[in-house]
Motif scaffolding. Structure first.
Motif, PDB file in Angstrom:
ATOM      1  N   GLY A  52      -4.743   8.695  11.127  1.00 23.05           N
ATOM      2  CA  GLY A  52      -3.583   9.594  11.180  1.00 23.05           C
ATOM      3  C   GLY A  52      -3.029   9.949   9.805  1.00 23.05           C
ATOM      4  N   GLN A  53      -3.798   9.683   8.743  1.00 25.59           N
ATOM      5  CA  GLN A  53      -3.307   9.897   7.366  1.00 25.59           C
ATOM      6  C   GLN A  53      -4.064  11.046   6.701  1.00 25.59           C
ATOM      7  N   THR A  54      -3.601  11.450   5.525  1.00 23.86           N
ATOM      8  CA  THR A  54      -4.194  12.611   4.850  1.00 23.86           C
ATOM      9  C   THR A  54      -4.409  12.346   3.362  1.00 23.86           C
ATOM     10  N   ILE A  55      -5.373  13.086   2.800  1.00 26.62           N
ATOM     11  CA  ILE A  55      -5.494  13.198   1.336  1.00 26.62           C
ATOM     12  C   ILE A  55      -4.669  14.438   1.005  1.00 26.62           C
ATOM     13  N   SER A  56      -3.794  14.337   0.010  1.00 31.12           N
ATOM     14  CA  SER A  56      -2.859  15.428  -0.269  1.00 31.12           C
ATOM     15  C   SER A  56      -3.579  16.668  -0.805  1.00 31.12           C
ATOM     16  N   GLN A  57      -2.934  17.822  -0.625  1.00 30.20           N
ATOM     17  CA  GLN A  57      -3.411  19.108  -1.169  1.00 30.20           C
ATOM     18  C   GLN A  57      -3.599  18.968  -2.693  1.00 30.20           C
ATOM     19  N   LEU A  77       2.549   2.536 -10.896  1.00 27.76           N
ATOM     20  CA  LEU A  77       2.486   2.024  -9.520  1.00 27.76           C
ATOM     21  C   LEU A  77       2.445   3.216  -8.574  1.00 27.76           C
ATOM     22  N   GLU A  78       1.445   3.225  -7.691  1.00 29.88           N
ATOM     23  CA  GLU A  78       1.376   4.256  -6.646  1.00 29.88           C
ATOM     24  C   GLU A  78       1.602   3.593  -5.292  1.00 29.88           C
ATOM     25  N   ILE A  79       2.450   4.198  -4.457  1.00 37.67           N
ATOM     26  CA  ILE A  79       2.628   3.721  -3.089  1.00 37.67           C
ATOM     27  C   ILE A  79       1.954   4.735  -2.171  1.00 37.67           C
ATOM     28  N   SER A  83      -6.856   7.808   0.426  1.00 37.55           N
ATOM     29  CA  SER A  83      -8.284   7.882   0.083  1.00 37.55           C
ATOM     30  C   SER A  83      -8.602   7.250  -1.273  1.00 37.55           C
ATOM     31  N   GLY A  84      -7.578   7.125  -2.128  1.00 39.21           N
ATOM     32  CA  GLY A  84      -7.799   6.650  -3.499  1.00 39.21           C
ATOM     33  C   GLY A  84      -7.921   7.789  -4.503  1.00 39.21           C
ATOM     34  N   TYR A  85      -7.862   9.043  -4.026  1.00 37.27           N
ATOM     35  CA  TYR A  85      -8.055  10.197  -4.932  1.00 37.27           C
ATOM     36  C   TYR A  85      -6.954  10.287  -5.990  1.00 37.27           C
ATOM     37  N   GLN A  86      -5.691  10.224  -5.537  1.00 35.51           N
ATOM     38  CA  GLN A  86      -4.583  10.303  -6.508  1.00 35.51           C
ATOM     39  C   GLN A  86      -4.680   9.144  -7.509  1.00 35.51           C
ATOM     40  N   ILE A 100      -0.793   0.621  -3.668  1.00 37.33           N
ATOM     41  CA  ILE A 100      -0.588  -0.174  -2.437  1.00 37.33           C
ATOM     42  C   ILE A 100      -0.755   0.729  -1.216  1.00 37.33           C
ATOM     43  N   GLU A 101      -1.507   0.230  -0.231  1.00 42.97           N
ATOM     44  CA  GLU A 101      -1.730   0.966   1.018  1.00 42.97           C
ATOM     45  C   GLU A 101      -1.438   0.025   2.185  1.00 42.97           C
ATOM     46  N   ARG A 102      -0.692   0.544   3.201  1.00 41.93           N
ATOM     47  CA  ARG A 102      -0.348  -0.345   4.325  1.00 41.93           C
ATOM     48  C   ARG A 102      -1.444  -0.426   5.380  1.00 41.93           C
ATOM     49  N   ASP A 128       3.055  -3.589   2.366  1.00 40.29           N
ATOM     50  CA  ASP A 128       4.182  -2.650   2.443  1.00 40.29           C
ATOM     51  C   ASP A 128       4.614  -2.292   1.019  1.00 40.29           C
ATOM     52  N   GLY A 129       4.259  -1.090   0.601  1.00 43.54           N
ATOM     53  CA  GLY A 129       4.549  -0.649  -0.761  1.00 43.54           C
ATOM     54  C   GLY A 129       6.024  -0.455  -1.047  1.00 43.54           C
ATOM     55  N   THR A 130       6.863  -0.387   0.000  1.00 43.65           N
ATOM     56  CA  THR A 130       8.299  -0.206  -0.281  1.00 43.65           C
ATOM     57  C   THR A 130       8.876  -1.444  -0.969  1.00 43.65           C
ATOM     58  N   LEU A 131       8.113  -2.544  -0.914  1.00 41.09           N
ATOM     59  CA  LEU A 131       8.569  -3.775  -1.588  1.00 41.09           C
ATOM     60  C   LEU A 131       8.081  -3.830  -3.034  1.00 41.09           C
ATOM     61  N   ILE A 144       5.272   7.858  -5.305  1.00 40.52           N
ATOM     62  CA  ILE A 144       5.202   7.552  -3.878  1.00 40.52           C
ATOM     63  C   ILE A 144       4.575   8.768  -3.213  1.00 40.52           C
ATOM     64  N   THR A 145       3.421   8.568  -2.563  1.00 37.39           N
ATOM     65  CA  THR A 145       2.718   9.727  -1.996  1.00 37.39           C
ATOM     66  C   THR A 145       2.887   9.774  -0.478  1.00 37.39           C
ATOM     67  N   ALA A 146       4.071   9.358  -0.013  1.00 34.31           N
ATOM     68  CA  ALA A 146       4.433   9.475   1.404  1.00 34.31           C
ATOM     69  C   ALA A 146       5.924   9.794   1.435  1.00 34.31           C
ATOM     70  N   VAL A 198       3.135  12.743   5.113  1.00 34.90           N
ATOM     71  CA  VAL A 198       3.217  11.756   6.196  1.00 34.90           C
ATOM     72  C   VAL A 198       4.276  10.723   5.790  1.00 34.90           C
ATOM     73  N   PRO A 199       4.914  10.071   6.780  1.00 34.79           N
ATOM     74  CA  PRO A 199       6.042   9.188   6.428  1.00 34.79           C
ATOM     75  C   PRO A 199       5.651   7.887   5.729  1.00 34.79           C
ATOM     76  N   LEU A 200       6.545   7.458   4.864  1.00 30.80           N
ATOM     77  CA  LEU A 200       6.463   6.132   4.260  1.00 30.80           C
ATOM     78  C   LEU A 200       7.053   5.170   5.294  1.00 30.80           C
ATOM     79  N   ILE A 201       6.205   4.264   5.797  1.00 32.26           N
ATOM     80  CA  ILE A 201       6.644   3.357   6.855  1.00 32.26           C
ATOM     81  C   ILE A 201       6.794   1.966   6.260  1.00 32.26           C
ATOM     82  N   GLY A 202       7.969   1.383   6.357  1.00 32.78           N
ATOM     83  CA  GLY A 202       8.112   0.042   5.800  1.00 32.78           C
ATOM     84  C   GLY A 202       9.558  -0.398   5.788  1.00 32.78           C
ATOM     85  N   GLU A 203       9.755  -1.567   5.199  1.00 33.63           N
ATOM     86  CA  GLU A 203      11.089  -2.168   5.219  1.00 33.63           C
ATOM     87  C   GLU A 203      12.143  -1.245   4.610  1.00 33.63           C
TER      88      GLU A 203
HETATM   89  N1  SAM Z   1      -2.428   9.305  -2.332  1.00 32.72           N
HETATM   90  C1  SAM Z   1      -3.304   9.475  -1.196  1.00 32.72           C
HETATM   91  C2  SAM Z   1      -4.618  10.075  -1.571  1.00 32.72           C
HETATM   92  O1  SAM Z   1      -4.826  10.416  -2.751  1.00 32.72           O
HETATM   93  O2  SAM Z   1      -5.489  10.183  -0.696  1.00 32.72           O
HETATM   94  C3  SAM Z   1      -2.669  10.238  -0.067  1.00 32.72           C
HETATM   95  C4  SAM Z   1      -1.588   9.476   0.550  1.00 32.72           C
HETATM   96  S1  SAM Z   1      -1.207   9.868   2.220  1.00 32.72           S
HETATM   97  C5  SAM Z   1      -0.404  11.409   2.078  1.00 32.72           C
HETATM   98  C6  SAM Z   1       0.121   8.676   2.453  1.00 32.72           C
HETATM   99  C7  SAM Z   1      -0.388   7.250   2.546  1.00 32.72           C
HETATM  100  O3  SAM Z   1       0.749   6.385   2.478  1.00 32.72           O
HETATM  101  C8  SAM Z   1      -1.088   6.933   3.856  1.00 32.72           C
HETATM  102  O4  SAM Z   1      -2.370   6.438   3.598  1.00 32.72           O
HETATM  103  C9  SAM Z   1      -0.195   5.880   4.501  1.00 32.72           C
HETATM  104  O5  SAM Z   1      -0.896   4.919   5.256  1.00 32.72           O
HETATM  105  C10 SAM Z   1       0.468   5.263   3.267  1.00 32.72           C
HETATM  106  N2  SAM Z   1       1.718   4.537   3.512  1.00 32.72           N
HETATM  107  C11 SAM Z   1       2.736   4.855   4.337  1.00 32.72           C
HETATM  108  N3  SAM Z   1       3.705   3.924   4.236  1.00 32.72           N
HETATM  109  C12 SAM Z   1       3.307   3.010   3.314  1.00 32.72           C
HETATM  110  C13 SAM Z   1       3.863   1.822   2.775  1.00 32.72           C
HETATM  111  N4  SAM Z   1       5.053   1.334   3.138  1.00 32.72           N
HETATM  112  N5  SAM Z   1       3.155   1.145   1.845  1.00 32.72           N
HETATM  113  C14 SAM Z   1       1.933   1.581   1.440  1.00 32.72           C
HETATM  114  N6  SAM Z   1       1.341   2.695   1.931  1.00 32.72           N
HETATM  115  C15 SAM Z   1       2.021   3.408   2.855  1.00 32.72           C
END
Ligand code: SAM
Length: 209
Positions: A52-57, A77-79, A83-86, A100-102, A128-131, A144-146, A198-203
């Motif tokens: 359910g996730q995406t690689i950004s435009q 630090l990237e949250i 995909s690892g592209y950014q 960090i990836e959840r 959880d990258g929010t930590l 933060i890429t969410a 896509v939403p940043l999900i975490g604490e």
């Molecule tokens: N930077 C990525 C790339 O280059 O492919 C694209 C990121 S995608 C738009 C957002 C990512 O944030 C998803 O993989 C999602 O699982 C992750 N994510 C959401 N909440 C997170 C959290 N609390 N900690 C770490 N990763 C999280």
């Protein structure tokens, strides 16, 4: 395809940082998506990466990277590894990247890809990258890429003096890019491009569901 992506999608929309443009010409974006999607890797859009996730435009990757003002000496630090592209683009432009990836499956796939491409200055962690990543703090740059309701407090605490954070903030379904800079005189905030992440999900992010 990468030359074409840069000259038709990035330069005309105002990306000027030569190092960013060069990095995006170098990183093989088609290797960060599934084989079945490789022919669309250089399209002007985000693409699904599973779970359910995406690689950004590409443009969004370029804008966020440009806003980070990287010179080559930074600890970043990237949250949201996805995909690892950014992370690979950041690794071309900074000294060290911690990401960090959840979602475990995405973190594992990103580790594998980054290893195969010999990115030795990137470390991927699942969680959880929010930590944040307290053992490695402080960071000169945080991206933060969410989509985040606000900058998570632990990340602000882990930002160095004169550090920069770039994050899509706002509602769950539409946001605006925020660039925040810590300075001697306090915190400067600038709002940039509207966006949808896509939403940043975490604490310190959104709740799941
Ligand atoms: N930077 C990525 C790339 O280059 O492919 C694209 C990121 S995608 C738009 C957002 C990512 O944030 C998803 O993989 C999602 O699982 C992750 N994510 C959401 N909440 C997170 C959290 N609390 N900690 C770490 N990763 C999280």
């Amino acid at each position: 395809m990468r030359e074409w992506m840069v000259s038709t999608q990035l330069v005309p929309r105002g990306i000027r940082d030569k190092r960013v443009l060069a990095a995006m010409k170098r990183v093989p974006r088609h290797l960060f998506v599934d084989h079945s999607m490789a022919n669309r890797a250089y399209d002007d859009s985000a693409l699904p990466i599973g779970e359910g996730q995406t690689i950004s435009q590409p443009y969004m990757v370029a804008v966020m990277t440009e806003l980070l003002e990287l010179t080559g000496n930074e600890k970043v630090l990237e949250i949201g590894t996805g995909s690892g592209y950014q992370a690979a683009v950041l690794a071309e432009l900074a000294k060290e990247v911690f990401t960090i990836e959840r979602v475990a499956a995405l973190a594992e796939a990103a580790i594998q890809r980054l290893r195969e491409l010999f990115y030795q200055n990137v470390q991927v962690r699942m969680g959880d990258g929010t930590l944040g990543w307290p053992e490695e703090a402080p960071f000169d740059r945080i991206i933060i890429t969410a989509a985040s309701p606000k900058i998570p407090d632990p990340l602000m605490d882990q930002l160095s003096n004169a550090g920069i954070v770039v994050v899509p903030v706002g509602g769950r379904y539409s946001q605006q890019l925020l660039k925040l800079k810590k300075t001697d005189k306090g915190v400067q905030e600038e709002y940039h491009t509207p966006c949808v992440f896509v939403p940043l999900i975490g604490e310190y992010g959104w709740k799941e569901g």
